[in-house]
Design a protein around this motif. Sequence first.
Motif, PDB file in Angstrom:
ATOM      1  N   VAL A 265       0.851  -1.181   0.000  1.00  0.00           N
ATOM      2  CA  VAL A 265       0.000   0.000   0.000  1.00  0.00           C
ATOM      3  C   VAL A 265       0.888   1.232   0.000  1.00  0.00           C
ATOM      4  O   VAL A 265       1.394   1.663   1.044  1.00  0.00           O
ATOM      5  CB  VAL A 265      -0.944   0.003   1.220  1.00  0.00           C
ATOM      6  CG1 VAL A 265      -1.758   1.282   1.256  1.00  0.00           C
ATOM      7  CG2 VAL A 265      -1.867  -1.208   1.167  1.00  0.00           C
ATOM      8  N   GLN A 266       1.157   1.737  -1.191  1.00  0.00           N
ATOM      9  CA  GLN A 266       1.903   2.969  -1.361  1.00  0.00           C
ATOM     10  C   GLN A 266       0.942   3.985  -1.949  1.00  0.00           C
ATOM     11  O   GLN A 266       0.481   3.830  -3.083  1.00  0.00           O
ATOM     12  CB  GLN A 266       3.114   2.767  -2.271  1.00  0.00           C
ATOM     13  CG  GLN A 266       4.162   1.829  -1.707  1.00  0.00           C
ATOM     14  CD  GLN A 266       4.931   2.456  -0.545  1.00  0.00           C
ATOM     15  OE1 GLN A 266       4.840   3.653  -0.286  1.00  0.00           O
ATOM     16  NE2 GLN A 266       5.689   1.639   0.182  1.00  0.00           N
ATOM     17  N   ALA A 267       0.639   4.995  -1.176  1.00  0.00           N
ATOM     18  CA  ALA A 267      -0.405   5.927  -1.578  1.00  0.00           C
ATOM     19  C   ALA A 267       0.177   7.264  -2.009  1.00  0.00           C
ATOM     20  O   ALA A 267       1.247   7.676  -1.554  1.00  0.00           O
ATOM     21  CB  ALA A 267      -1.375   6.156  -0.419  1.00  0.00           C
ATOM     22  N   ASN A 268      -0.552   7.921  -2.898  1.00  0.00           N
ATOM     23  CA  ASN A 268      -0.206   9.292  -3.248  1.00  0.00           C
ATOM     24  C   ASN A 268      -0.160  10.168  -2.015  1.00  0.00           C
ATOM     25  O   ASN A 268      -0.933   9.970  -1.065  1.00  0.00           O
ATOM     26  CB  ASN A 268      -1.249   9.866  -4.213  1.00  0.00           C
ATOM     27  CG  ASN A 268      -0.915   9.631  -5.663  1.00  0.00           C
ATOM     28  OD1 ASN A 268       0.194   9.919  -6.109  1.00  0.00           O
ATOM     29  ND2 ASN A 268      -1.873   9.105  -6.411  1.00  0.00           N
ATOM     30  N   THR A 269       0.734  11.123  -2.027  1.00  0.00           N
ATOM     31  CA  THR A 269       0.696  12.217  -1.070  1.00  0.00           C
ATOM     32  C   THR A 269      -0.008  13.382  -1.747  1.00  0.00           C
ATOM     33  O   THR A 269      -0.382  13.310  -2.924  1.00  0.00           O
ATOM     34  CB  THR A 269       2.120  12.631  -0.673  1.00  0.00           C
ATOM     35  OG1 THR A 269       2.799  13.125  -1.826  1.00  0.00           O
ATOM     36  CG2 THR A 269       2.889  11.458  -0.082  1.00  0.00           C
TER      37      THR A 269
END
Length: 539
Positions: free
Chosen positions: A331-335
Amino acid sequence: MKNKIPCDTLNPRGEKNMQNSGIMLNEDPNHIYVSRMNVANEIDEAYLRSFIDQYQDTDVTDFLICANGPLSSFPSEVLMSFSDKYLVREELGQPVDYTGTFVKNAYKIWNEKGLDLFSIWIDQCNRNGIHPWISFRMNDAHCHYDIPNVLISQNYYDHFKDFSRVRHRRQFQYYDRCRDFAILEVRKEWIAYITETLERYSPYGIELDFQREFDCFQIGHEWAGIEIMTSFLKEVKETVINAEKRIGHPIKIAVRCHADPVYCMELGFDILKWAKLQYIDMVIPSPRFRTTDNDMPIRLWKQMLQPYHVELAGAMEILVNQTPVGDTYEVQANTVSTALGTAANILSQGADKLYLFNYMDTADHMILDKSNIDSSADELITGETLYINSSSAYCRLLTTAGSLEKINKAFRRHIVTYQDKNPLWRDTRAQLPCTVQSAEEPKFIKIATGIIPQTCSTVLKLGITGNVNPKSDLELYINSSEVRFLKEVSPEPPILTKSPVYSFVIPNTAIQQFFQVLEIFTKGKTFTIDYVEIAVIPK
């Protein structure tokens, strides 16, 4: 609310701006139930109205209420609902008990408290000047193999064998049990559910979400499916026209589809014909899930749709990745800063709206109070949840991303990503990782940025694996202009590389409209680039 304001002035690079396009925000069918498990007793009509109120005085102009997965969010005569599922005690010959899951909240809201969540939200959106839509997931694939399951209806259990797109062999791949729209009963059920929804509710528009999922025909039957799907769209249009006569106002039809118009045709979706026949009012090119797509051909879509006066919204996902990750994903989410990069690219290519998918709040991080916002907050998500975990960051995004004028005043980052799901016969469109091993054969990487104002400075960041000196072992150009090594930097969230990250200064005169081309040579050593970013720093 700020409405879309056409702007006839030219931006610094000679292109027209549309300053306030606005944001379309999609709400999952079970999000309100899952995210409010700990505050279920507090939910009343006032609470549900306050949920919509948090989007006042932001760039949100359209709110999309998703009606369904395999189950209906609202009590339905056509589909099994979440409330129905709460009462089930046996499935597939096994005892089950779903009373400890999110359907408890659905049952409490709809059945015990008698609150029609959709009616309340639609009414509050109208009061607040936000367009309320109802979105339909046309072929949802969640949990088709994890059965019995709280997300699967009895109807799906009964018809996995005869309604699924894969019937010629055993079913084992994730999308095998998606439904085949060549089967009349599948289409008839959809028309019945859309009809029921429009008899019950009066939305501004409906969305047909074919990114959940676009696997709508038997393998190899996709081209034959074009005529079938066009006929189905005609039925949907006729259903909407009948509802308009009864309701007394127009109802728009939007379609969320694959980002590539060629792939849409190959999958059975003749979007341009639908536009020409006036079956649709809006097209929403989209990524699927594992990463937002930072290189969607928005300008091409815009030019193709323009003769038919069909609006265009460009969609972005909450997740971001630079390279395919196999069967699992982190789970790598936009900042905020990376999301603003995507938004700038979409809007400066001419999209009428920015569309946010999976950008949903939590009970502890609503943005009702906008007076105490941390202007430096950047991370939207922390931990394993896909829901927003910073009200400050959420507010910053929603009050900036719908306006190209405001984005151009903010720090933003453009990350090279990939196209996460394509037709089975098409390779995943990924530029990374990129191995450079020859001084005579350069590698090229396209970085889609949208229009970058001349007043901004830009920095190139590369994640590089290999025993190299970035100052002496690399030869780099952006748009035929040499870039200069600056320093090694610490990776910023989202952390998409374990390699050392180096920064390079890009000459201001090198920047071109819409996308930049990175040209990479080695001076002898072999190395791999697994992360590419251009950061845009406003004056």
